[in-house]
Design a protein around this motif. Sequence first.
Motif, short mmCIF file in Angstrom:
data_model
loop_
_atom_site.label_atom_id
_atom_site.label_comp_id
_atom_site.label_asym_id
_atom_site.label_seq_id
_atom_site.Cartn_x
_atom_site.Cartn_y
_atom_site.Cartn_z
N GLY A 88 47.59 49.32 38.88
CA GLY A 88 48.82 50.01 39.24
C GLY A 88 50.06 49.34 38.68
N ALA A 89 49.97 48.03 38.43
CA ALA A 89 51.08 47.27 37.85
C ALA A 89 51.03 47.30 36.32
CB ALA A 89 51.06 45.84 38.36
N GLY A 90 50.08 48.04 35.76
CA GLY A 90 49.99 48.15 34.32
C GLY A 90 49.22 47.04 33.63
N LEU A 91 48.48 46.25 34.42
CA LEU A 91 47.70 45.16 33.85
C LEU A 91 46.27 45.63 33.59
CD1 LEU A 91 48.98 42.34 36.17
CD2 LEU A 91 49.41 42.55 33.73
N PRO A 92 45.69 45.26 32.47
CA PRO A 92 44.31 45.67 32.20
C PRO A 92 43.33 44.91 33.10
CG PRO A 92 45.05 44.16 30.51
CD PRO A 92 46.24 44.43 31.40
N VAL A 93 42.32 45.61 33.54
CA VAL A 93 41.23 45.00 34.30
C VAL A 93 39.93 45.51 33.69
CG1 VAL A 93 40.11 44.76 36.55
CG2 VAL A 93 42.60 44.93 36.43
N ALA A 94 39.11 44.58 33.22
CA ALA A 94 37.84 44.97 32.59
C ALA A 94 36.95 45.67 33.62
CB ALA A 94 37.14 43.73 32.04
N SER A 95 36.34 46.76 33.19
CA SER A 95 35.42 47.48 34.07
C SER A 95 34.70 48.56 33.28
CB SER A 95 36.17 48.13 35.24
OG SER A 95 35.30 48.93 36.02
N SER A 96 33.42 48.71 33.52
CA SER A 96 32.69 49.83 32.92
C SER A 96 32.17 50.77 34.00
CB SER A 96 31.54 49.33 32.04
OG SER A 96 30.62 48.59 32.80
N CYS A 97 32.42 50.42 35.27
CA CYS A 97 31.93 51.26 36.37
C CYS A 97 33.08 51.88 37.17
CB CYS A 97 31.02 50.44 37.29
SG CYS A 97 31.88 49.20 38.28
N ASP A 98 34.31 51.71 36.69
CA ASP A 98 35.50 52.26 37.37
C ASP A 98 35.65 51.77 38.80
OD1 ASP A 98 36.42 53.75 35.16
OD2 ASP A 98 35.04 55.39 35.63
N GLY A 99 35.28 50.53 39.04
CA GLY A 99 35.48 49.95 40.36
C GLY A 99 34.44 50.31 41.39
N ASP A 100 33.27 50.72 40.95
CA ASP A 100 32.21 51.09 41.90
C ASP A 100 31.35 49.90 42.34
OD1 ASP A 100 32.90 53.77 42.01
OD2 ASP A 100 31.58 54.32 40.35
N GLY A 101 31.68 48.69 41.86
CA GLY A 101 30.92 47.51 42.29
C GLY A 101 29.56 47.41 41.64
N VAL A 102 29.46 47.80 40.36
CA VAL A 102 28.19 47.78 39.67
C VAL A 102 28.19 46.76 38.52
CG1 VAL A 102 26.55 49.14 38.32
CG2 VAL A 102 27.71 50.17 40.27
N CYS A 103 29.27 46.73 37.73
CA CYS A 103 29.24 45.96 36.47
C CYS A 103 29.70 44.51 36.61
CB CYS A 103 30.09 46.67 35.42
SG CYS A 103 31.87 46.58 35.68
N ALA A 104 30.53 44.19 37.58
CA ALA A 104 31.07 42.83 37.80
C ALA A 104 31.96 42.35 36.67
CB ALA A 104 29.94 41.83 38.05
N LYS A 105 32.43 43.25 35.81
CA LYS A 105 33.32 42.86 34.71
C LYS A 105 34.75 42.63 35.18
CE LYS A 105 30.65 45.13 31.12
NZ LYS A 105 30.61 46.19 30.11
N CYS A 106 35.10 43.09 36.33
CA CYS A 106 36.48 43.00 36.83
C CYS A 106 36.77 41.67 37.52
CB CYS A 106 36.80 44.17 37.75
SG CYS A 106 35.83 44.20 39.28
N ARG A 107 36.00 40.66 37.18
CA ARG A 107 36.18 39.34 37.80
C ARG A 107 37.55 38.77 37.47
NH1 ARG A 107 31.30 37.11 34.20
NH2 ARG A 107 30.70 39.20 34.68
N ILE A 108 38.16 38.19 38.48
CA ILE A 108 39.49 37.59 38.37
C ILE A 108 39.40 36.18 38.94
CG2 ILE A 108 41.89 37.74 39.16
CD1 ILE A 108 41.21 40.02 37.27
N GLN A 109 39.98 35.22 38.24
CA GLN A 109 40.00 33.84 38.73
C GLN A 109 41.10 33.70 39.77
OE1 GLN A 109 41.02 30.81 35.85
NE2 GLN A 109 40.00 29.24 37.06
N ILE A 110 40.74 33.14 40.93
CA ILE A 110 41.70 32.91 42.00
C ILE A 110 42.14 31.45 41.92
CG2 ILE A 110 42.12 33.05 44.48
CD1 ILE A 110 41.35 35.76 43.08
N LEU A 111 43.41 31.23 41.61
CA LEU A 111 43.94 29.88 41.45
C LEU A 111 44.50 29.33 42.75
CD1 LEU A 111 45.72 30.51 38.05
CD2 LEU A 111 43.49 29.43 38.42
#
Length: 95
Positions: free
Chosen positions: A27-50
């Motif tokens: 929503g903020a215009g940042l890219p987020v990797a995903s091939s499942c559109d957020g359905d919890g299947v691909c795990a590509k949307c991993r983000i490092q929590i600092l």
Amino acid sequence: MAKISFQKAKPPIEVETGANLMKSLLGAGLPVASSCDGDGVCAKCRIQILEGRENLSPETELELFLKEKNKIAKDMRISCQTAVNGDIKVDATYW
């Protein structure tokens, strides 16, 4: 409201408490990797929590399974499965 700050030179964004991390970033215009559109299947949307890991929703069984299956580091979260409940600082390899 919760604030998402970034490791790299990006302005922080404010989101509603309980907002989905992936949807907030998109929503903020940042890219987020995903091939499942957020359905919890691909795990590509991993983000490092600092910072602020305690301000995120607990990891679900699905997220724990995806992290184990894909050998994802403990400091990473699957953003489509994560709610933001307070201030956090994040990073991703593709930003």
